[in-house]
Design a protein around this motif. Sequence first.
Motif: not given
Length: 110
Positions: A89-100
Motif C-alpha cells: 500500500s505504501l509503494l502504491l501511494k505515490p502512484v495514487s498521489c499522481y493520479l489524484v
Amino acid sequence: AIILVHWLLTVWGCMNYMLPVSYAWGNFSVLAVGIWAIVQRDSLDAITMFLTGLLLTVLTDIIHISIFYPSNDYLSDAKRFSVGMAIFSLLLKPVSCYLVYRMYRERGGE
C-alpha cells in the motif's frame, strides 16, 4: 479504484494487529475524505484534502512500519502477509498521489 485498492490493502495490513490503531485510523480517515472527493466532483477542497492526506499517510506509514516491524523471531506467515500488504500500500501511494493530482488539475486546481 484508488479508494478500493487502498481500502483492501489497509484492511489486510491491519489484519494481524501488528501495526497500531493509529495506522488504521489514519488510512481509513483519508479514504473517507477520498469518498467525499468522489461524491462531490466539483469540489476543489475535497480533492485537495484527499491529496494532502495521501501525502501525509506516506510519511506516517513509513514511521509506523519502521517502528513496529517485528524481528524475525516473531514473524509468522500471517504477520508477514499483513506487513507485506502495508508495504505494498505504501509503494502504491505515490502512484495514487499522481493520479489524484491529475484529478485536481482537471477540476481546475493550479
